[in-house]
Design a protein around this motif. Sequence first.
Motif, PDB file in Angstrom:
ATOM      1  N   ALA A 146      -3.237  -4.553  -7.146  1.00  0.00           N
ATOM      2  CA  ALA A 146      -4.019  -4.707  -5.916  1.00  0.00           C
ATOM      3  C   ALA A 146      -5.040  -5.832  -6.010  1.00  0.00           C
ATOM      4  O   ALA A 146      -5.441  -6.389  -4.994  1.00  0.00           O
ATOM      5  CB  ALA A 146      -4.721  -3.394  -5.580  1.00  0.00           C
ATOM      6  N   ARG A 192      -9.995  -2.166  -0.941  1.00  0.00           N
ATOM      7  CA  ARG A 192      -8.675  -1.714  -1.403  1.00  0.00           C
ATOM      8  C   ARG A 192      -8.812  -0.826  -2.638  1.00  0.00           C
ATOM      9  O   ARG A 192      -8.214   0.254  -2.714  1.00  0.00           O
ATOM     10  CB  ARG A 192      -7.837  -2.955  -1.729  1.00  0.00           C
ATOM     11  CG  ARG A 192      -6.368  -2.765  -1.749  1.00  0.00           C
ATOM     12  CD  ARG A 192      -5.645  -4.085  -1.981  1.00  0.00           C
ATOM     13  NE  ARG A 192      -6.083  -5.115  -1.046  1.00  0.00           N
ATOM     14  CZ  ARG A 192      -6.193  -6.410  -1.348  1.00  0.00           C
ATOM     15  NH1 ARG A 192      -5.874  -6.855  -2.542  1.00  0.00           N
ATOM     16  NH2 ARG A 192      -6.601  -7.273  -0.452  1.00  0.00           N
ATOM     17  N   TRP A 226       2.141   1.809  -3.475  1.00  0.00           N
ATOM     18  CA  TRP A 226       1.075   2.257  -4.385  1.00  0.00           C
ATOM     19  C   TRP A 226       0.804   3.737  -4.179  1.00  0.00           C
ATOM     20  O   TRP A 226       0.641   4.483  -5.154  1.00  0.00           O
ATOM     21  CB  TRP A 226      -0.204   1.456  -4.175  1.00  0.00           C
ATOM     22  CG  TRP A 226      -0.097  -0.003  -4.496  1.00  0.00           C
ATOM     23  CD1 TRP A 226       0.738  -0.598  -5.411  1.00  0.00           C
ATOM     24  CD2 TRP A 226      -0.836  -1.064  -3.898  1.00  0.00           C
ATOM     25  NE1 TRP A 226       0.539  -1.955  -5.413  1.00  0.00           N
ATOM     26  CE2 TRP A 226      -0.414  -2.268  -4.500  1.00  0.00           C
ATOM     27  CE3 TRP A 226      -1.810  -1.119  -2.912  1.00  0.00           C
ATOM     28  CZ2 TRP A 226      -0.941  -3.501  -4.155  1.00  0.00           C
ATOM     29  CZ3 TRP A 226      -2.341  -2.347  -2.564  1.00  0.00           C
ATOM     30  CH2 TRP A 226      -1.913  -3.528  -3.188  1.00  0.00           C
ATOM     31  N   LEU A 270      -7.958   3.163  -2.976  1.00  0.00           N
ATOM     32  CA  LEU A 270      -7.006   3.667  -3.980  1.00  0.00           C
ATOM     33  C   LEU A 270      -7.664   4.695  -4.897  1.00  0.00           C
ATOM     34  O   LEU A 270      -7.039   5.695  -5.262  1.00  0.00           O
ATOM     35  CB  LEU A 270      -6.421   2.498  -4.785  1.00  0.00           C
ATOM     36  CG  LEU A 270      -5.399   1.665  -4.032  1.00  0.00           C
ATOM     37  CD1 LEU A 270      -5.126   0.351  -4.764  1.00  0.00           C
ATOM     38  CD2 LEU A 270      -4.097   2.438  -3.830  1.00  0.00           C
ATOM     39  N   ALA A 315       0.800  -1.226   0.000  1.00  0.00           N
ATOM     40  CA  ALA A 315       0.000   0.000   0.000  1.00  0.00           C
ATOM     41  C   ALA A 315       0.837   1.282   0.000  1.00  0.00           C
ATOM     42  O   ALA A 315       0.546   2.203  -0.772  1.00  0.00           O
ATOM     43  CB  ALA A 315      -0.988  -0.008   1.160  1.00  0.00           C
TER      44      ALA A 315
END
Length: 145
Positions: A39, A121, A19, A125, A16
């Motif tokens: 992801a 997730r 990212w 994002l 994470a």
Amino acid sequence: LSCAPAPARPEPVVEAPAWARELAATNDAATVGRILASACPSAMVWVAPIDAAREVPAGRLALARGAPLVQRSHDLPEQLGGRPASTMWLLAVPDSPSHARCIAFLARSGSLRFTASEVARVDALMALHRTLTDGTSRREHPAST
């Protein structure tokens, strides 16, 4: 006893921050798509501008709900391959609950459903992508805020 090592899979909690750094460094649709594919392994990804996203029934439903939508589908957007030979799972996630500017569409085999943690997730994002996009816009055009 003998056993083969399991294939290395990235741990989302560890990945994470990477990212987030990538999104902060290069916050464009291609980068967002690549990160979302990372992801959610085995997924095809398309980050659609809002006008194109409204043309997809799942996109319209996600916009109406203001939340991610997961559904089984026999008809995917052309950017995800169009009409698959078998049923697929389709995930649509707007970048904001209201006033979305883009929607991420992810699709994968009907035998591999999106988990609740994967949906969360992708939602997180996309929210980060929107926050970074808004922050960049304010820095580039301070008089417009």
